[in-house]
Write an enzyme that holds these catalytic residues in place. Structure first.
Site, PDB file in Angstrom:
ATOM      1  NE  ARG A 180      -8.422  74.612  70.789  1.00  0.00           N
ATOM      2  CZ  ARG A 180      -8.813  73.305  70.693  1.00  0.00           C
ATOM      3  NH1 ARG A 180      -8.801  72.740  71.609  1.00  0.00           N
ATOM      4  NH2 ARG A 180      -7.949  72.525  69.506  1.00  0.00           N
ATOM      5  CG  ASP A 185      -9.244  77.039  79.964  1.00  0.00           C
ATOM      6  OD1 ASP A 185      -7.949  77.988  80.158  1.00  0.00           O
ATOM      7  OD2 ASP A 185      -9.600  76.493  79.390  1.00  0.00           O
ATOM      8  CB  SER A 233     -12.119  70.177  79.629  1.00  0.00           C
ATOM      9  OG  SER A 233     -12.101  70.895  78.542  1.00  0.00           O
ATOM     10  CB  THR A 256      -5.671  69.863  67.236  1.00  0.00           C
ATOM     11  OG1 THR A 256      -6.121  69.117  67.342  1.00  0.00           O
ATOM     12  CG2 THR A 256      -6.123  69.257  65.558  1.00  0.00           C
ATOM     13  CE  LYS A 257      -6.782  70.827  74.890  1.00  0.00           C
ATOM     14  NZ  LYS A 257      -6.715  71.603  75.364  1.00  0.00           N
ATOM     15  CE  LYS A 315     -46.223  55.072  59.515  1.00  0.00           C
ATOM     16  NZ  LYS A 315     -46.391  55.237  57.981  1.00  0.00           N
TER      17      LYS A 315
END
Length: 505
Positions: free
Chosen positions: A45, A95, A114, A142-143, A343
């Site tokens: 970003r 966007d 988002s 941060t945003k 296993k």
């Protein structure tokens, strides 16, 4: 190219190049370290950087992510993603439109969207989004352009709406203020009745960390632990078939364990049934407890039937190093197809790795350190393309990239015939019911198995191995029922961590 359906969203790193978060470090070095620690997807970003600089950095990042087999997405700047040829983009509500992004990228690329509300989430799904980033969960530095803080309850509401509107299969991560201190809480509180988060998206929790690799390992361990109830619920909900090809000594015990966790057991060593059984949506367990020429022939035939049907196969090479007959049988089986999970104890897995080990029966004395066990598990996984589960006082699991340790269990498990075999049964049900991440499925089954043993061992009526077995079955059943009822108190006992396994040439 990484196919969208194959993406692991567990620990989703969103980069931040600002000095307040990155400091004076090189972004590529931080991303490289985070990938070594276990980051599973990276979003680069940088909305406002000079285009040439952004393209140059994106190319460097893509070289790094490709080495680790992890997809790189570009935030918003679709033209950069097209030029670099990375795996996709992530777009916000303000966007570029999804349709235009898809037109520019073409099919086969990942487009995430988002979503901070039910309406935004449903519209993104209708448009064709490959995954959703849900949030903002908590306030974050941060945003700055967050429209609203929705909290874990808001995430849960959106997940419920997705499930109710036929979008339960779309991967989801939450973002916004998520860090190591709240990851398990956020994932647990965000659960809706029919859909859970696939992972968490973080920025400063890794980018600003003094040791990004350690931070990533810590986060991945917490995400895996948080997914344990998803696996338990998937087994109980789907009731997958666990087809056990095993010896008579443990058949009854293995069947009871399968029933206790909600699976459907069938004990059949006759391979002619395998083709039909493989169509029922379950998994096969090949437990090499008794080796005969006829038995080996049946193993191979059943193994190949399940491979042909695309169903999981768990291999338990019991006593692999004890005799020449068993060593030969192991070679035959390993060359006959592809196992989903292998296993075994330390001696058995060393034999599979070509080390000459003398085993007395099915037991194995431990001579390796924990880091050596981790190296063995990861190396075997890379050679055979299977999840490897090395059992012991500490169980170690690896899918070749991620390596986990599970510290649950009790010494009474080692005093009863067939507990290792029945762990294979439990793992088979988990990988059948939770196919999206077989390492997580196997780790969850191992943790559940160990926690049930710990809970059984402290019951007042348990005085030794004889009274332990029925209590153990009861606790497996109790965990299943409690999880279905939303009672997750047993999860506080789960001990799953990501291991730091140094690369060796």
């Amino acid at each position: 190219m990484v196919k969208p359906a194959a993406v692991d969203y567990s620990v989703y790193l969103v980069t931040d190049s600002t000095p307040a978060i990155l400091g004076d470090r090189d972004l590529c070095d931080v991303v490289e370290a985070s990938l070594r620690g276990g980051v599973t997807i990276v979003q680069y970003r940088d909305k406002h950087g000079e285009r040439d600089t952004v393209v140059q950095t994106a190319r460097k990042l893509h070289e790094i992510t490709r080495r680790h087999g992890v997809p790189l997405l570009i935030n918003d700047r679709v033209d950069v993603a097209v030029e670099v040829g990375c795996e996709g983009v992530h777009i916000g509500q303000d966007d570029i439109e999804y349709s235009k992004a898809r037109e520019m990228l073409g099919e086969g690329k990942i487009i995430g969207v988002s979503a901070g509300s039910i309406d935004e989430a449903l519209r993104a799904c209708a448009a064709g989004a490959d995954y959703l980033g849900i949030g903002t969960v908590f306030a974050t530095a941060t945003k700055k352009d967050t429209k609203s803080i929705i909290g874990p309850q808001g995430v849960s509401t959106i997940l419920s709406a997705l499930a109710a509107n036929g979008h339960g299969g779309i991967p989801t991560v939450c973002i916004g203020g998520v860090n190591a201190s709240n990851t398990r809480q956020v994932m647990a509180q965000s659960v809706s009745p029919h859909k859970t988060l696939d992972g968490v998206a973080v920025v400063s929790a890794i980018v600003a960390a003094q040791d990004p690799a350690a931070a990533a390992r810590d986060l991945l361990g917490k995400v895996v632990a948080a997914k344990v109830p998803d696996v338990v619920q998937a087994v109980a909900r789907k009731g997958p078939l666990s087809h056990n090809m095993t010896n008579l000594v443990v058949q009854n015990f293995a069947a009871n364990v399968a029933l206790s966790i909600g699976a459907s057991p069938i004990m059949s060593n006759y391979a002619e049934e395998a083709a039909d059984l493989a169509k029922l949506g379950g998994a096969l367990v090949i437990n090499m407890g008794t080796v005969t020429p006829e038995g080996l022939k049946n193993y191979v035939q059943a193994f190949q039937a399940y491979n042909a049907a695309g169903r999981p196969v768990v291999f338990d090479p019991v006593g692999a190093g004890a005799t020449a007959v068993r060593r030969s049988a192991v070679k035959t089986l390993l060359s006959a197809g592809k196992f989903t999970v292998i296993k075994g104890n330390e001696g058995e897995l060393q034999t599979l790795h070509g080390v000459s080990v003398t085993q007395h029966g099915v037991d194995s004395a431990s001579t390796l350190t924990l880091p050596q066990k981790a190296q063995l598990a990861r190396s075997l996984s890379r050679v055979h393309g299977a999840v490897v589960l090395l059992t012991g006082a500490v169980d170690v699991l690896s899918d070749g990239r991620r390596t986990l340790r599970v510290d649950n269990g009790h010494e009474l498990l080692g005093m009863i015939t067939g507990t290792g075999c029945t762990l294979g049964t439990t793992v088979s049900a988990a990988v059948a019911a939770y196919p999206g991440d077989k390492l997580v499925a196997a780790a969850a089954a191992t943790a559940m198995f160990g926690v049930a043993a710990e809970m059984a061992a402290v019951r007042t009526e348990v005085r030794g191995p004889g009274t332990f077995v029925p209590a153990f079955l009861d606790e497996l059943y109790a965990i299943r029922k409690a999880t279905a009822a939303g009672d997750m108190r047993w999860l506080t006992m789960v001990k799953v961590q990501v291991m730091d396994v140094a690369e060796q040439e």
